[in-house]
Motif scaffolding. Structure first.
Motif, mmCIF file in Angstrom:
data_model
loop_
_atom_site.group_PDB
_atom_site.id
_atom_site.type_symbol
_atom_site.label_atom_id
_atom_site.label_comp_id
_atom_site.label_asym_id
_atom_site.label_seq_id
_atom_site.Cartn_x
_atom_site.Cartn_y
_atom_site.Cartn_z
ATOM 1 N N GLY A 156 0.784 -1.237 0.000
ATOM 2 C CA GLY A 156 0.000 0.000 0.000
ATOM 3 C C GLY A 156 0.814 1.285 0.000
ATOM 4 O O GLY A 156 0.235 2.367 -0.014
ATOM 5 N N ALA A 157 2.145 1.203 0.015
ATOM 6 C CA ALA A 157 2.967 2.411 -0.084
ATOM 7 C C ALA A 157 2.806 2.978 -1.497
ATOM 8 O O ALA A 157 2.764 2.230 -2.473
ATOM 9 N N GLN A 158 2.688 4.303 -1.598
ATOM 10 C CA GLN A 158 2.419 4.927 -2.900
ATOM 11 C C GLN A 158 3.551 5.844 -3.339
ATOM 12 O O GLN A 158 4.204 6.484 -2.525
ATOM 13 N N TRP A 159 3.719 5.911 -4.673
ATOM 14 C CA TRP A 159 4.682 6.786 -5.330
ATOM 15 C C TRP A 159 3.976 7.503 -6.465
ATOM 16 O O TRP A 159 2.949 7.053 -6.964
ATOM 17 N N LYS A 160 4.594 8.602 -6.898
ATOM 18 C CA LYS A 160 4.066 9.321 -8.060
ATOM 19 C C LYS A 160 5.204 9.565 -9.038
ATOM 20 O O LYS A 160 6.260 10.073 -8.674
#
Length: 188
Positions: free
Chosen positions: A171-175
């Motif tokens: 669930g860790a997010q990046w953009k």
């Protein structure tokens, strides 16, 4: 004389008092040791979570490939785990937004008749797309370099920009942004 004996008895430590004070002291030391062990276990757990997260971390990149035999725009996952696309936003002319590559290409085909005159293949990239580790999505590919260069010119002329928000299995997010080389982590 009777008063002195009472005072002496109050100040003297009895066996019961020594044992209860020792028990209290040992309890406090045990509590401190337990709290410290809990702190160490929590820190160790954080390190283990970081290690586990790194073993499944996706790392999206994007590039134009105009080498011999390749004339394409690509988004690839160079990481160790799958990337789940949570948000995808394409912008042209600073005010037209698209949430997938199909709509973008349809809009570009309407305003640029060039796309009707050349052969190209494209893939859909949208919210919900899964990009496995060490895999790529060819957004669009052309038969020849001249057509590909014309397409890139059309993108630049239309002030093309995009952002992909993706997450790992934890669930860790990046953009990833079009104008940046490295994705930025946005959540733990």
């Amino acid at each position: 004389m009777g008063k002195k004996n009472k005072t002496a008895k109050k100040n003297s430590w009895s066996t019961d008092r020594i044992i209860s004070s020792s028990a209290f002291f040992i309890s406090v030391v045990s509590l401190i040791a337990l709290l410290y062990q809990s702190y160490l276990a929590r820190e160790e757990n954080k390190l283990i979570q970081k290690q586990q997260s790194a073993t499944v971390m996706p790392y999206l990149t994007q590039w134009f490939d105009d080498s011999e035999g390749n004339h394409k725009m690509v988004v690839g996952n160079d990481g160790a785990g799958p990337a789940f696309v949570k948000d995808f936003n394409i912008i042209i002319n600073e005010n037209q937004n698209f949430s997938n590559t199909d709509d973008l290409l349809q809009e570009l085909a309407k305003t640029n008749k060039f796309l009707d005159t050349v052969n190209y293949l494209y893939s859909t990239l949208t919210i919900g797309t899964l990009i496995p580790a060490n895999e790529t999505v060819e957004i669009i590919s052309f038969d020849n370099s001249a057509a590909f260069k014309t397409f890139r010119t059309i993108l630049y002329r239309n002030k093309f920009d995009f952002g992909i928000t993706y997450e790992d299995v934890y669930g860790a997010q990046w953009k990833l942004r079009y104008d940046e080389d490295v994705p930025k982590k946005i959540t733990e």
